[in-house]
Design a protein around this motif. Sequence first.
Motif, PDB file in Angstrom:
ATOM      1  N   GLU A  99      -0.602   2.553  -0.724  1.00 23.80           N
ATOM      2  CA  GLU A  99       0.025   2.824  -2.013  1.00 23.80           C
ATOM      3  C   GLU A  99      -0.608   4.028  -2.698  1.00 23.80           C
ATOM      4  OE1 GLU A  99      -0.360  -0.865  -4.075  1.00 23.80           O
ATOM      5  OE2 GLU A  99       1.417  -1.724  -3.118  1.00 23.80           O
ATOM      6  N   LYS A 100      -1.920   4.138  -2.601  1.00 24.79           N
ATOM      7  CA  LYS A 100      -2.622   5.266  -3.205  1.00 24.79           C
ATOM      8  C   LYS A 100      -2.197   6.572  -2.529  1.00 24.79           C
ATOM      9  CE  LYS A 100      -7.230   6.941  -4.363  1.00 24.79           C
ATOM     10  NZ  LYS A 100      -8.665   6.680  -4.280  1.00 24.79           N
ATOM     11  N   ARG A 121       1.243   7.526  -3.780  1.00 25.11           N
ATOM     12  CA  ARG A 121       1.185   8.093  -5.130  1.00 25.11           C
ATOM     13  C   ARG A 121       0.683   9.531  -5.081  1.00 25.11           C
ATOM     14  NH1 ARG A 121      -1.225   3.079  -6.552  1.00 25.11           N
ATOM     15  NH2 ARG A 121      -3.229   4.121  -6.626  1.00 25.11           N
TER      16      ARG A 121
END
Length: 60
Positions: free
Chosen positions: A23-24, A27
């Motif tokens: 997820e990081k 992003r």
Amino acid sequence: MAKPNYQFEKRQREQQKKLKKVEKAQRKVQATQLPEDADTQAAQDPSLAQNGEPSGPSLM
């Protein structure tokens, strides 16, 4: 009384870690793509000002 399943707990922690890392990364990719898109749009149409509105003479 049941024994704790340490392997299961460890696997769950590792999956959470991996999910958070993915997820990081997503992003980060999105954050780097957004400014580039704005720059390429302005480069393609120089009549647009920084705020996205035409920069020609006003009709007022």
